[in-house]
Design an enzyme around this catalytic site. Structure first.
Site, PDB file in Angstrom:
ATOM      1  N   ASP A  42       8.598   2.581  17.086  1.00 10.46           N
ATOM      2  CA  ASP A  42       7.822   3.795  16.819  1.00 10.46           C
ATOM      3  C   ASP A  42       7.697   4.059  15.310  1.00 10.46           C
ATOM      4  O   ASP A  42       8.697   4.292  14.629  1.00 10.46           O
ATOM      5  CB  ASP A  42       8.552   4.956  17.525  1.00 10.46           C
ATOM      6  CG  ASP A  42       7.762   6.245  17.489  1.00 10.46           C
ATOM      7  OD1 ASP A  42       6.718   6.288  16.823  1.00 10.46           O
ATOM      8  OD2 ASP A  42       8.212   7.216  18.125  1.00 10.46           O
TER       9      ASP A  42
ATOM     10  N   ASP B 207       0.910  11.503  21.528  1.00  6.23           N
ATOM     11  CA  ASP B 207       1.729  11.765  22.723  1.00  6.23           C
ATOM     12  C   ASP B 207       0.983  12.538  23.811  1.00  6.23           C
ATOM     13  O   ASP B 207       0.282  13.509  23.536  1.00  6.23           O
ATOM     14  CB  ASP B 207       2.975  12.569  22.343  1.00  6.23           C
ATOM     15  CG  ASP B 207       3.947  11.729  21.525  1.00  6.23           C
ATOM     16  OD1 ASP B 207       3.535  10.667  21.031  1.00  6.23           O
ATOM     17  OD2 ASP B 207       5.096  12.155  21.381  1.00  6.23           O
TER      18      ASP B 207
END
Ligand code: GLA
Length: 570
Positions: free
Chosen positions: A324, A390
């Site tokens: 990430d 997200d």
């Protein structure tokens, strides 16, 4: 006295605080609640109010209306049958003013037919493993246990655990091995042709499994991981191919060890033990890190320790790395070079160490789609890349991420390298210590799973599996729907007809068939002439309704607001 008491209770009931303002008469609302399979509707008002509450259903299969009754008591039970899609409309008429409000709701309904007791194979027809890498594959057979397993044509080095149905061992000679998977129980035998492809590519179909983020956020612990993994086994989700168990952010210790290596914090007392336990059940272990010095949750990242961290992950038995970007932004900002190469660099660096490990590790890029990652993700040998920021469990997110953002990306997905529109938002979610039901309506959830399967997306369950209800299990375990996601051709769907609020998405399948999603993006129930759309697409043949698992006539069908009909034409 009794009458007084009753009136008092009614006033109390009708005096509940209001959730929100609605239409006239002022500050009255109707609230549907659904808990443990029971559904009810109540009038919500801050002041004493009298009137009539009426309930009427609309059967989305037959188009018939159902009289749900009438009451003066301010609340009523919705006579709901879990096997039926019914849109209930409650109307309340205020006695004094004669004004009324109404609201509609569709309680959870289960479309997936119950699995047979005899063995049935629900997994993909192909599995890729690199020469010499450990094979960890729990064969996805549903049916009553005990069941015994065998494999015909097993190559040298591969082994089958006959009791658990776990394919293991290592095969060193590359090639396509055509096997027959055999599962047997007291109700019958299932023989499934299957290709074990030993070669450079893994992830020949999109990954399926679980990730801790959408439920536990930064409160995940080893115990919680084991609890969801155990439920994946117990509730039978592993029998449908859910096999990666991925720990997201917040497993990391505060500081590195003296030798620079990373370790887990107190919430994860035994990473190696966890890896062994998962592998022993034919499940795989996933972990999270960042190319930055810090993760999104401000935990330790891998910057400057890439090789060392990969070696640690390997020693724990990690089979999946979600990498990430997050804290890497600071590093990125230091360098004036903003060419594609600088976006690629940190991922290329980790790839070298990841692929050097003596096991197959799924490489999942998470950098929220910057620098058009779908154009270069395969160049860093990523097995998937996030194509969005997200996800959250609302229709706005589902619509934007699923329909708008994925539409142009179909050319970039292929076996071994998948677009990843983020994890599933069904079941009990919360991104922290407190979980609640997904805020998506039942039909939005059908749309979510249908679309993700059409998109050949990663199917990572984001909820607490130990609290998963029957509806969610059925939603996630429809073998005909999952077969679309896991189709070995690996072609992602694209929108082929956009007719106002009706969108048709389509993808070709390896057996020559075509998968179709007919989506109603409007707020209304719509009768959709599916036959006309199929004609427009020059598609003829048997029309299979995949959720209901039955052939249907190419006629007109009711589709709920934000709902779907998922079809296969063959
Ligand atoms: C980012 C990712 C999420 C999750 C969190 C963890 O927001 O996109 O999926 O991994 O970081 O901190």
């Amino acid at each position: 006295m009794i009458l007084k008491l009753l009136l008092g209770c009614l006033a109390l009931f009708l005096g509940q605080t209001n959730a929100r303002m609605t239409t006239e008469p002022d500050i009255i609302d109707l609230r549907f609640t659904e808990e443990n399979g029971n559904c009810s509707v109540s009038v919500i008002s801050p002041s004493k109010i009298r009137g009539e509450l009426r309930l009427e259903g609309f059967d989305l299969e037959s188009g018939e209306t159902i009289d749900g009754g009438v009451t003066k008591s301010g609340s009523m039970v919705v006579p709901h049958d879990k096997a039926k899609a019914v849109r209930w409309t409650a109307s309340f008429t205020d006695k004094k003013t004669g004004q009324s409000i109404s609201k509609s709701f569709i309680p959870k309904y289960i479309l997936t037919p119950a699995a047979p007791k005899s063995p049935r194979y629900n997994g993909p027809s192909v599995f890729g493993v690199r020469p010499g890498s450990p094979i960890i594959l729990r064969l996805a057979f549903s049916g009553e246990r005990p069941m015994s397993f065998s494999v015909e044509g097993l190559p040298e080095g591969a082994v089958i655990d006959a009791r658990e149905g776990i394919l293991g061992g290592k095969v060193s000679v590359p090639g396509d091995y055509n096997l027959t998977l055999v599962a047997e129980n007291e109700f019958g035998t299932c023989r499934q042709p299957f290709t074990l492809r030993v070669g450079p590519k893994i992830a020949l179909t999109p990954p399926m499994g679980w990730n801790s983020w959408n439920c536990w956020g930064l409160t995940v612990s080893q115990e919680k991981v084991i609890s969801s993994a155990s439920a994946i086994l117990l509730k039978g989700l592993a029998d449908y191919g859910y096999n990666y168990i991925n720990i997201d952010d917040s497993w990391e210790a505060d500081t590195r060890n003296a030798d620079g290596s990373i370790s887990a914090n107190d919430k994860f007392p035994d990473m190696k033990g966890l890896g062994d336990w998962l592998h022993g059940h034919g499940l795989r272990m996933g972990i999270y890190s960042s190319p930055g010095d810090r993760t999104c949750g401000n935990y330790l990242g891998s910057l400057g320790h890439e090789k060392q961290d990969m070696e640690t992950f390997n020693s724990w038995g990690v089979d999946y790395l979600k990498y990430d970007w997050c804290g890497y932004s600071r590093e990125f900002d230091k360098n004036p070079d903003k060419s594609i190469a600088s976006f690629v660099r940190p991922y290329l660096k980790m790839e070298e160490f990841l692929r050097a490990q003596p096991r197959d590790i799924f490489y999942s890029l998470c950098q929220y789609s910057t620098a058009e990652v779908w154009k270069w993700g395969h160049a860093v040998d990523a097995n998937s890349w996030r194509t969005t920021s997200d996800i959250r469990d609302t229709w706005a997110f589902l619509y934007d991420i699923g329909f708008v953002q994925q539409a142009p990306l179909y050319p970039y997905s292929q076996p071994g390298h998948w677009n990843d529109p983020d994890m599933l938002v069904v079941g009990q979610l919360g991104w922290g210590a407190h979980l609640r039901d997904s805020r998506l309506t039942v039909d939005e959830q059908y749309t979510h799973i249908s679309l993700w399967c059409l998109l050949a997306a990663n199917l990572l369950i984001g909820c607490d599996v130990s609290r998963m209800d029957d509806f969610t299990v059925a939603l996630l375990c429809n073998n005909e729907v999952l077969a679309i996601d896991q189709d070995p051709l690996g072609k992602q769907a694209r929108p082929v007809i956009v007719d106002g609020d009706i969108q048709i998405w389509s993808r070709p399948l390896s057996d020559g068939g075509t998968a179709i999603g007919v989506f109603n993006l409007s707020e209304e129930v719509r009768k959709v002439d599916i036959g006309r759309y199929l004609e427009q697409l020059s598609l003829s043949g048997t029309v299979r309704d995949l959720w209901r698992q039955k052939d249907i006539a190419p006629g007109s069908y009711w589709i709920a607001p934000h709902g779907v009909r998922m079809l296969k034409i063959k």
